[in-house]
Scaffold this active site. Structure first.
Site, PDB file in Angstrom:
ATOM      1  N   TYR A 150     -12.727  -4.306  -3.795  1.00  0.00           N
ATOM      2  CA  TYR A 150     -12.465  -5.681  -4.224  1.00  0.00           C
ATOM      3  C   TYR A 150     -13.404  -6.657  -3.509  1.00  0.00           C
ATOM      4  O   TYR A 150     -13.804  -6.420  -2.360  1.00  0.00           O
ATOM      5  CB  TYR A 150     -10.987  -6.045  -3.952  1.00  0.00           C
ATOM      6  CG  TYR A 150     -10.671  -7.430  -4.432  1.00  0.00           C
ATOM      7  CD1 TYR A 150     -10.867  -7.755  -5.771  1.00  0.00           C
ATOM      8  CD2 TYR A 150     -10.233  -8.411  -3.555  1.00  0.00           C
ATOM      9  CE1 TYR A 150     -10.638  -9.033  -6.228  1.00  0.00           C
ATOM     10  CE2 TYR A 150      -9.995  -9.691  -4.004  1.00  0.00           C
ATOM     11  CZ  TYR A 150     -10.207 -10.000  -5.344  1.00  0.00           C
ATOM     12  OH  TYR A 150      -9.992 -11.265  -5.787  1.00  0.00           O
ATOM     13  N   TYR A 160      -5.710 -11.831   0.981  1.00  0.00           N
ATOM     14  CA  TYR A 160      -6.027 -10.397   0.956  1.00  0.00           C
ATOM     15  C   TYR A 160      -5.948  -9.777   2.357  1.00  0.00           C
ATOM     16  O   TYR A 160      -6.067  -8.579   2.536  1.00  0.00           O
ATOM     17  CB  TYR A 160      -7.419 -10.205   0.336  1.00  0.00           C
ATOM     18  CG  TYR A 160      -7.607  -8.880  -0.386  1.00  0.00           C
ATOM     19  CD1 TYR A 160      -6.831  -8.555  -1.495  1.00  0.00           C
ATOM     20  CD2 TYR A 160      -8.539  -7.956   0.046  1.00  0.00           C
ATOM     21  CE1 TYR A 160      -7.003  -7.346  -2.158  1.00  0.00           C
ATOM     22  CE2 TYR A 160      -8.721  -6.748  -0.611  1.00  0.00           C
ATOM     23  CZ  TYR A 160      -7.949  -6.455  -1.708  1.00  0.00           C
ATOM     24  OH  TYR A 160      -8.121  -5.256  -2.369  1.00  0.00           O
TER      25      TYR A 160
HETATM   26  P1  NAI Z   1      -1.609   1.310  -7.847  1.00  0.00           P
HETATM   27  O1  NAI Z   1      -0.522   0.820  -6.956  1.00  0.00           O
HETATM   28  O2  NAI Z   1      -1.237   1.735  -9.208  1.00  0.00           O
HETATM   29  O3  NAI Z   1      -2.436   2.478  -7.123  1.00  0.00           O
HETATM   30  C1  NAI Z   1      -2.518   2.654  -5.727  1.00  0.00           C
HETATM   31  C2  NAI Z   1      -2.299   4.133  -5.483  1.00  0.00           C
HETATM   32  O4  NAI Z   1      -2.518   4.514  -4.124  1.00  0.00           O
HETATM   33  C3  NAI Z   1      -0.862   4.568  -5.837  1.00  0.00           C
HETATM   34  O5  NAI Z   1      -0.871   5.572  -6.830  1.00  0.00           O
HETATM   35  C4  NAI Z   1      -0.344   5.109  -4.516  1.00  0.00           C
HETATM   36  O6  NAI Z   1       0.647   6.114  -4.664  1.00  0.00           O
HETATM   37  C5  NAI Z   1      -1.646   5.612  -3.883  1.00  0.00           C
HETATM   38  N1  NAI Z   1      -1.474   5.901  -2.467  1.00  0.00           N
HETATM   39  C6  NAI Z   1      -0.948   5.078  -1.509  1.00  0.00           C
HETATM   40  N2  NAI Z   1      -0.907   5.730  -0.333  1.00  0.00           N
HETATM   41  C7  NAI Z   1      -1.441   6.975  -0.544  1.00  0.00           C
HETATM   42  C8  NAI Z   1      -1.671   8.108   0.302  1.00  0.00           C
HETATM   43  N3  NAI Z   1      -1.355   8.102   1.605  1.00  0.00           N
HETATM   44  N4  NAI Z   1      -2.222   9.225  -0.250  1.00  0.00           N
HETATM   45  C9  NAI Z   1      -2.557   9.271  -1.571  1.00  0.00           C
HETATM   46  N5  NAI Z   1      -2.351   8.212  -2.413  1.00  0.00           N
HETATM   47  C10 NAI Z   1      -1.798   7.091  -1.896  1.00  0.00           C
HETATM   48  O7  NAI Z   1      -2.645   0.084  -7.927  1.00  0.00           O
HETATM   49  P2  NAI Z   1      -4.147  -0.053  -8.460  1.00  0.00           P
HETATM   50  O8  NAI Z   1      -4.371  -1.500  -8.586  1.00  0.00           O
HETATM   51  O9  NAI Z   1      -4.373   0.837  -9.617  1.00  0.00           O
HETATM   52  O10 NAI Z   1      -4.996   0.434  -7.200  1.00  0.00           O
HETATM   53  C11 NAI Z   1      -6.019   1.389  -7.262  1.00  0.00           C
HETATM   54  C12 NAI Z   1      -7.208   0.960  -6.428  1.00  0.00           C
HETATM   55  O11 NAI Z   1      -7.827  -0.161  -7.050  1.00  0.00           O
HETATM   56  C13 NAI Z   1      -6.888   0.549  -4.997  1.00  0.00           C
HETATM   57  O12 NAI Z   1      -7.901   1.004  -4.132  1.00  0.00           O
HETATM   58  C14 NAI Z   1      -6.933  -0.965  -5.092  1.00  0.00           C
HETATM   59  O13 NAI Z   1      -7.176  -1.577  -3.853  1.00  0.00           O
HETATM   60  C15 NAI Z   1      -8.089  -1.127  -6.055  1.00  0.00           C
HETATM   61  N6  NAI Z   1      -8.218  -2.455  -6.655  1.00  0.00           N
HETATM   62  C16 NAI Z   1      -7.154  -3.029  -7.275  1.00  0.00           C
HETATM   63  C17 NAI Z   1      -7.246  -4.309  -7.791  1.00  0.00           C
HETATM   64  C18 NAI Z   1      -6.065  -4.981  -8.399  1.00  0.00           C
HETATM   65  O14 NAI Z   1      -6.073  -6.208  -8.531  1.00  0.00           O
HETATM   66  N7  NAI Z   1      -5.039  -4.239  -8.803  1.00  0.00           N
HETATM   67  C19 NAI Z   1      -8.527  -5.071  -7.730  1.00  0.00           C
HETATM   68  C20 NAI Z   1      -9.601  -4.350  -7.094  1.00  0.00           C
HETATM   69  C21 NAI Z   1      -9.437  -3.087  -6.572  1.00  0.00           C
END
Ligand code: NAI
Length: 271
Positions: A150, A160
């Site tokens: 991000y 953030y």
């Molecule tokens: P999400 O909440 O659906 O996905 C985050 C995932 O990380 C979840 O599936 C969770 O179970 C997993 N996770 C957490 N701890 C873990 C661990 N110890 N081992 C394995 N998996 C683990 O949310 P999203 O938004 O799809 O996030 C995916 C990526 O995208 C993240 O890196 C987030 O920072 C990034 N991102 C998200 C944005 C947003 O606005 N949603 C913007 C820019 C980047």
């Protein structure tokens, strides 16, 4: 429309929690484009059981792994090769979690245990994954690894908090490891810096809804959706981008290079 961009490719997709997850959309698109892959998430996230629907839909197996555990990642990469019948061609790192954000702790008062946890889960996990893969020689030459980042890694967004520093580290790991893995095995490593997206991780951030609208009003193309992000990731996994590595690639509708938009000026009452 599908183009068979990933025909015959084998992958590992982390982070699909529910159908809003960016990783969920990546899995759907990768399946459409002809890839076979393993889905993985932290064992605790499996309890919701949503991932089973995705596995069924995409004909994939699930191998639970806590991304902070080198042991579990070793099992993940070993078993994935067995299940898929060969070395891995692409990996999606879609993992982010900050306890400081969850507990709404202001940046200047960050709890350091939580900070360390955030680093381990959201940044160091990429290093661990790559180190395990390299040690096992689990990724094919010209394989592609993408991690999601991000824009707070470059510019300050007060809400953030510690994730800004953690994303900066994630992007740095992609560059540093990208050098070594590229030199030795031609494995490519990039980060995609995505627009604010309405997912579980995204919506957990204080003021996210307002900021989502602000970013949307700044970006000439508007915010990029999770589905568009998935499409971009697919191109990075494909052979069409084989010389792209060690980059942080903005996928944000032009947000990061727009100073201000007329839309926002008007909203501020400027004629
Ligand atoms: P999400 O909440 O659906 O996905 C985050 C995932 O990380 C979840 O599936 C969770 O179970 C997993 N996770 C957490 N701890 C873990 C661990 N110890 N081992 C394995 N998996 C683990 O949310 P999203 O938004 O799809 O996030 C995916 C990526 O995208 C993240 O890196 C987030 O920072 C990034 N991102 C998200 C944005 C947003 O606005 N949603 C913007 C820019 C980047």
């Amino acid at each position: 429309m599908a183009y068979n961009l990933l025909k015959g490719k084998r992958g590992i997709i982390t982070g699909a929690l529910d159908e809003n997850s960016i990783a969920w959309k990546v899995a759907e698109k990768a399946h459409e484009e002809g890839a076979t892959f393993v889905l993985t998430n932290a064992p605790i996230a499996m309890r919701m059981g949503e991932i089973n629907k995705l596995a069924e839909k995409t004909n994939s197996q699930i191998i639970p792994a806590d991304a902070t555990s080198v042991e579990e990642l070793t099992t993940l990469f070993t078993q994935s090769q067995e299940v898929l019948g060969g070395k891995i061609d692409f990996v999606l790192h879609s993992i982010g979690m900050s306890v400081n954000i969850r507990k709404k702790i202001p940046y200047t008062e960050s709890n350091y245990e939580y900070f360390m946890k955030g680093i381990d889960v959201s940044a160091m996990s990429l290093h661990k994954m790559l180190a395990v893969a390299k040690k096992l020689d689990a990724i094919n030459e010209w394989g592609s690894v993408v991690a999601l980042s991000y824009a707070a890694a470059q510019r300050t967004y007060p809400f953030y908090t510690d994730m800004a520093d953690i994303k900066a580290m994630l992007e740095s790991i992609a560059r540093s490891f990208g050098y070594h893995y590229g030199l030795e095995k031609k494995v490519r490593i990039n980060t995609v810096s995505q627009s604010p997206t309405k997912t579980t991780a995204g919506s957990g951030i204080k003021g996210f809804g307002d900021f989502f609208d602000y970013a949307n009003a700044i970006a000439p193309l508007g915010n990029a959706s999770a589905e568009d992000c998935a499409n971009y990731c697919i191109t990075l996994f494909s052979d069409l981008t084989r010389m792209v590595t060690m980059q942080n690639l903005f996928h944000d509708g032009g947000y990061s290079t727009t100073g201000v938009s007329m839309d926002v000026m008007t909203k501020l009452g400027v004629e």
